[in-house]
Design a protein around this motif. Structure first.
Motif, PDB file in Angstrom:
ATOM      1  N   TRP A 210       0.829  -1.214   0.000  1.00 14.47           N
ATOM      2  CA  TRP A 210       0.000   0.000   0.000  1.00 14.47           C
ATOM      3  C   TRP A 210       0.861   1.261   0.000  1.00 14.47           C
ATOM      4  O   TRP A 210       0.586   2.216  -0.715  1.00 14.47           O
ATOM      5  N   THR A 211       1.909   1.271   0.821  1.00 16.59           N
ATOM      6  CA  THR A 211       2.777   2.450   0.880  1.00 16.59           C
ATOM      7  C   THR A 211       3.628   2.596  -0.375  1.00 16.59           C
ATOM      8  O   THR A 211       4.175   3.671  -0.622  1.00 16.59           O
ATOM      9  N   GLY A 212       3.759   1.536  -1.156  1.00 11.81           N
ATOM     10  CA  GLY A 212       4.515   1.622  -2.401  1.00 11.81           C
ATOM     11  C   GLY A 212       3.733   2.223  -3.553  1.00 11.81           C
ATOM     12  O   GLY A 212       4.303   2.496  -4.611  1.00 11.81           O
ATOM     13  N   MET A 213       2.440   2.431  -3.351  1.00 12.95           N
ATOM     14  CA  MET A 213       1.623   3.034  -4.409  1.00 12.95           C
ATOM     15  C   MET A 213       1.949   4.514  -4.556  1.00 12.95           C
ATOM     16  O   MET A 213       2.152   5.222  -3.563  1.00 12.95           O
ATOM     17  N   PRO A 214       2.026   5.019  -5.789  1.00 11.84           N
ATOM     18  CA  PRO A 214       2.292   6.460  -5.999  1.00 11.84           C
ATOM     19  C   PRO A 214       1.048   7.283  -5.675  1.00 11.84           C
ATOM     20  O   PRO A 214       0.174   7.489  -6.526  1.00 11.84           O
ATOM     21  N   SER A 215       0.960   7.741  -4.435  1.00  8.31           N
ATOM     22  CA  SER A 215      -0.252   8.424  -3.971  1.00  8.31           C
ATOM     23  C   SER A 215      -0.550   9.689  -4.772  1.00  8.31           C
ATOM     24  O   SER A 215      -1.713  10.000  -5.052  1.00  8.31           O
ATOM     25  N   LEU A 216       0.487  10.435  -5.145  1.00  5.33           N
ATOM     26  CA  LEU A 216       0.268  11.670  -5.894  1.00  5.33           C
ATOM     27  C   LEU A 216      -0.392  11.381  -7.240  1.00  5.33           C
ATOM     28  O   LEU A 216      -1.347  12.065  -7.640  1.00  5.33           O
ATOM     29  N   TYR A 217       0.084  10.359  -7.929  1.00  5.04           N
ATOM     30  CA  TYR A 217      -0.512  10.013  -9.218  1.00  5.04           C
ATOM     31  C   TYR A 217      -1.952   9.538  -9.060  1.00  5.04           C
ATOM     32  O   TYR A 217      -2.821   9.848  -9.881  1.00  5.04           O
ATOM     33  N   VAL A 218      -2.204   8.786  -7.997  1.00  5.14           N
ATOM     34  CA  VAL A 218      -3.569   8.309  -7.765  1.00  5.14           C
ATOM     35  C   VAL A 218      -4.502   9.486  -7.521  1.00  5.14           C
ATOM     36  O   VAL A 218      -5.626   9.530  -8.047  1.00  5.14           O
ATOM     37  N   ILE A 219      -4.066  10.454  -6.722  1.00  5.72           N
ATOM     38  CA  ILE A 219      -4.901  11.639  -6.450  1.00  5.72           C
ATOM     39  C   ILE A 219      -5.167  12.409  -7.735  1.00  5.72           C
ATOM     40  O   ILE A 219      -6.298  12.844  -7.994  1.00  5.72           O
ATOM     41  N   ILE A 220      -4.150  12.561  -8.567  1.00  3.81           N
ATOM     42  CA  ILE A 220      -4.330  13.282  -9.835  1.00  3.81           C
ATOM     43  C   ILE A 220      -5.323  12.558 -10.733  1.00  3.81           C
ATOM     44  O   ILE A 220      -6.210  13.168 -11.348  1.00  3.81           O
ATOM     45  N   ILE A 221      -5.215  11.236 -10.814  1.00  5.36           N
ATOM     46  CA  ILE A 221      -6.118  10.450 -11.662  1.00  5.36           C
ATOM     47  C   ILE A 221      -7.553  10.527 -11.140  1.00  5.36           C
ATOM     48  O   ILE A 221      -8.499  10.727 -11.906  1.00  5.36           O
ATOM     49  N   VAL A 222      -7.721  10.381  -9.815  1.00 10.19           N
ATOM     50  CA  VAL A 222      -9.072  10.439  -9.239  1.00 10.19           C
ATOM     51  C   VAL A 222      -9.690  11.814  -9.441  1.00 10.19           C
ATOM     52  O   VAL A 222     -10.872  11.941  -9.773  1.00 10.19           O
ATOM     53  N   PHE A 223      -8.897  12.862  -9.262  1.00 11.45           N
ATOM     54  CA  PHE A 223      -9.415  14.216  -9.468  1.00 11.45           C
ATOM     55  C   PHE A 223      -9.794  14.443 -10.931  1.00 11.45           C
ATOM     56  O   PHE A 223     -10.757  15.154 -11.228  1.00 11.45           O
ATOM     57  N   ALA A 224      -9.028  13.856 -11.837  1.00 13.94           N
ATOM     58  CA  ALA A 224      -9.349  14.018 -13.258  1.00 13.94           C
ATOM     59  C   ALA A 224     -10.672  13.341 -13.603  1.00 13.94           C
ATOM     60  O   ALA A 224     -11.390  13.792 -14.504  1.00 13.94           O
ATOM     61  N   ILE A 225     -11.016  12.273 -12.878  1.00 18.18           N
ATOM     62  CA  ILE A 225     -12.256  11.549 -13.157  1.00 18.18           C
ATOM     63  C   ILE A 225     -13.443  12.159 -12.416  1.00 18.18           C
ATOM     64  O   ILE A 225     -14.503  12.403 -12.999  1.00 18.18           O
ATOM     65  N   LEU A 226     -13.261  12.417 -11.128  1.00 16.87           N
ATOM     66  CA  LEU A 226     -14.372  12.861 -10.282  1.00 16.87           C
ATOM     67  C   LEU A 226     -14.412  14.361 -10.048  1.00 16.87           C
ATOM     68  O   LEU A 226     -15.410  14.869  -9.527  1.00 16.87           O
ATOM     69  N   GLY A 227     -13.364  15.066 -10.420  1.00 12.89           N
ATOM     70  CA  GLY A 227     -13.321  16.499 -10.149  1.00 12.89           C
ATOM     71  C   GLY A 227     -12.714  16.788  -8.788  1.00 12.89           C
ATOM     72  O   GLY A 227     -12.718  15.943  -7.886  1.00 12.89           O
ATOM     73  N   ARG A 228     -12.198  17.992  -8.636  1.00 13.59           N
ATOM     74  CA  ARG A 228     -11.527  18.368  -7.400  1.00 13.59           C
ATOM     75  C   ARG A 228     -12.531  18.878  -6.372  1.00 13.59           C
ATOM     76  O   ARG A 228     -13.397  19.681  -6.686  1.00 13.59           O
ATOM     77  N   SER A 229     -12.373  18.394  -5.122  1.00 10.82           N
ATOM     78  CA  SER A 229     -13.225  18.851  -4.037  1.00 10.82           C
ATOM     79  C   SER A 229     -12.487  18.681  -2.720  1.00 10.82           C
ATOM     80  O   SER A 229     -11.547  17.870  -2.610  1.00 10.82           O
ATOM     81  N   PHE A 230     -12.919  19.415  -1.714  1.00 12.48           N
ATOM     82  CA  PHE A 230     -12.267  19.382  -0.400  1.00 12.48           C
ATOM     83  C   PHE A 230     -12.427  18.015   0.248  1.00 12.48           C
ATOM     84  O   PHE A 230     -11.454  17.421   0.735  1.00 12.48           O
ATOM     85  N   TRP A 231     -13.653  17.494   0.285  1.00 12.61           N
ATOM     86  CA  TRP A 231     -13.909  16.239   0.985  1.00 12.61           C
ATOM     87  C   TRP A 231     -13.247  15.059   0.288  1.00 12.61           C
ATOM     88  O   TRP A 231     -12.782  14.126   0.957  1.00 12.61           O
ATOM     89  N   LEU A 232     -13.173  15.098  -1.022  1.00 15.51           N
ATOM     90  CA  LEU A 232     -12.498  14.019  -1.733  1.00 15.51           C
ATOM     91  C   LEU A 232     -11.002  14.033  -1.425  1.00 15.51           C
ATOM     92  O   LEU A 232     -10.383  12.971  -1.252  1.00 15.51           O
ATOM     93  N   LEU A 233     -10.424  15.230  -1.326  1.00 12.60           N
ATOM     94  CA  LEU A 233      -9.005  15.325  -1.006  1.00 12.60           C
ATOM     95  C   LEU A 233      -8.741  14.845   0.421  1.00 12.60           C
ATOM     96  O   LEU A 233      -7.731  14.175   0.683  1.00 12.60           O
ATOM     97  N   VAL A 234      -9.640  15.166   1.357  1.00 14.59           N
ATOM     98  CA  VAL A 234      -9.497  14.664   2.732  1.00 14.59           C
ATOM     99  C   VAL A 234      -9.529  13.141   2.744  1.00 14.59           C
ATOM    100  O   VAL A 234      -8.692  12.485   3.389  1.00 14.59           O
ATOM    101  N   PHE A 235     -10.487  12.566   2.029  1.00 14.52           N
ATOM    102  CA  PHE A 235     -10.609  11.110   1.990  1.00 14.52           C
ATOM    103  C   PHE A 235      -9.362  10.456   1.399  1.00 14.52           C
ATOM    104  O   PHE A 235      -8.829   9.477   1.954  1.00 14.52           O
ATOM    105  N   LEU A 236      -8.870  10.981   0.298  1.00 14.83           N
ATOM    106  CA  LEU A 236      -7.693  10.390  -0.347  1.00 14.83           C
ATOM    107  C   LEU A 236      -6.447  10.545   0.511  1.00 14.83           C
ATOM    108  O   LEU A 236      -5.597   9.645   0.570  1.00 14.83           O
ATOM    109  N   THR A 237      -6.316  11.684   1.190  1.00 15.46           N
ATOM    110  CA  THR A 237      -5.148  11.889   2.044  1.00 15.46           C
ATOM    111  C   THR A 237      -5.159  10.933   3.229  1.00 15.46           C
ATOM    112  O   THR A 237      -4.115  10.387   3.614  1.00 15.46           O
ATOM    113  N   ILE A 238      -6.337  10.713   3.825  1.00 18.53           N
ATOM    114  CA  ILE A 238      -6.443   9.738   4.905  1.00 18.53           C
ATOM    115  C   ILE A 238      -6.144   8.335   4.383  1.00 18.53           C
ATOM    116  O   ILE A 238      -5.482   7.531   5.051  1.00 18.53           O
TER     117      ILE A 238
END
Length: 369
Positions: A210-238
């Motif tokens: 899990w820690t080997g996953m590129p978290s930054l790339y995952v966040i960018i991909i998810v934001f590109a699909i679902l759009g940027r939002s505060f609560w989504l960023l909180v969820f992904l960061t957790i």
């Protein structure tokens, strides 16, 4: 006192650290003020008196029609015509002729018509919200002035207002992320350390993957699909931040699970849940508290980094990272860079000093003169 003798000793140790105490006081004042940002920096009045009624535009929606205008959209309280309507009690002459209150008086508009009470507006100290476009002459970003104490950014938004809202946003984001990450990380580390064996082995392999996953790339991909939002960023960061505490808590539980008080509790038939979270967890909190300043400053820095790269919150959000990006793109406006630097320096320094005092207060070997 409602505190146990142990916690009383910890509180006394914390109070002896003057740097931590003053940092806590200053941070509490700054964060407390930021919680009321809408009452400090806003393009809507705090209170409006219209025909004898007291209204609070910062709390409720009022259309222009509510003040005698023609449009059902929200009233633009900085518009001279809306101000004229409020002060005069809704005279149509405000739309027909005068363009400001002064011109309305000069042209003979009676402010004390029978049946109408003279209205007033109570404005915040800073009459701009974080997204208000300031009508100032010249190109953006505008330098500091009497109306804009720290100038404006490249879209003519007031920098002071964005700092106040951005400070609150960063702290709230960090607290939510650290609370969620700590809850999951402590439970996961406690389960691993207490039970050990195959549970610990399988869980460790999962965390390594899990820690080997590129978290930054995952966040960018998810934001590109679902759009940027505060609560989504909180969820992904957790989602990617909870393993930070697992190792510390796991080590403490591995060390404590063979101690005599744990064996005695098991022999008496105490449930595993009670042993883990009532008896063993308090002993592991010292190491956990030591990690908190790194988690909080890391969350704030992570949010600022994503916003600086353009992959964080929406561009309209009052982000300190976005202000840093503007400082980079507008080197001819040094006030943006200095403002961003000192905001981050003061905020992070206060937090580090506070948690340094908390860490020392929980350390039984630490003494103060």
């Amino acid at each position: 006192m409602f505190l146990s003798p142990l916690n009383q000793r910890r509180w006394r140790n914390f109070k002896r650290n003057r740097r931590a105490v003053w940092s806590l006081i200053i941070f509490s004042i700054l964060f407390g003020l930021s919680l009321f940002a809408e009452l400090i920096a806003n393009d809507k009045p705090i209170l409006v008196s219209y025909r004898g009624d007291i209204r609070a535009p910062v709390m409720s929606f009022y259309s222009e029609k509510d003040f005698g205008g023609d449009f059902p959209t929200e009233a633009g309280y900085s518009d001279p015509e809306v101000q004229c309507l409020i002060v005069t009690g809704g005279l149509q002459e405000c739309f027909d002729g005068p363009e400001s209150l002064i011109e309305a008086v000069e042209q003979g508009v009676d402010l004390k018509i029978e049946g109408f009470a003279k209205g007033w507006m109570l404005w915040p100290p800073i009459p701009y919200a974080f997204d208000t476009i300031v009508d100032v002459p010249g190109v953006a970003p505008a330098p500091p002035s009497e109306t804009n104490w720290l100038g404006t950014d490249d879209t003519k938004r007031d920098v002071v207002a964005r700092i106040i809202y951005g400070f609150r946003l960063s702290i709230v984001f960090a607290m939510m992320v650290v609370a969620g990450s700590s809850l999951i990380g402590i439970i996961a580390g406690a389960v691993q350390g207490y039970f050990g064996g195959w549970i610990d082995l399988v869980f460790q392999r999962f965390i390594e993957i899990w820690t080997g996953m590129p978290s930054l790339y995952v966040i960018i991909i998810v934001f590109a699909i679902l759009g940027r939002s505060f609560w989504l960023l909180v969820f992904l960061t957790i989602l990617f931040g909870w393993p930070a505490l697992v190792g510390v808590v796991r080590a403490e539980f591995l060390r404590a699970r063979n101690l005599e008080y744990v064996r005695a509790a098991k022999a008496l038939g105490v449930s595993d849940r009670v042993i883990m979270f009532r008896h063993m967890l308090p002993n592991a909190m010292v190491a956990t508290v030591t990690m908190l300043p790194f988690l909080i400053t890391g969350a704030i820095g992570g949010l600022a980094s994503l916003d600086f790269l353009g992959f964080g919150l929406p561009s309209s959000a009052p982000s300190l990272g976005e202000l840093t990006l503007q400082a980079k793109q507008n080197l001819q406006a040094p006030w943006l860079g200095f403002t961003a630097f000192f905001t981050f320096a003061i905020m992070l320094s206060l937090l580090v000093f506070i948690f340094e005092g908390v860490r020392d207060a929980f350390d039984p070997r630490k003494t103060f003169s």
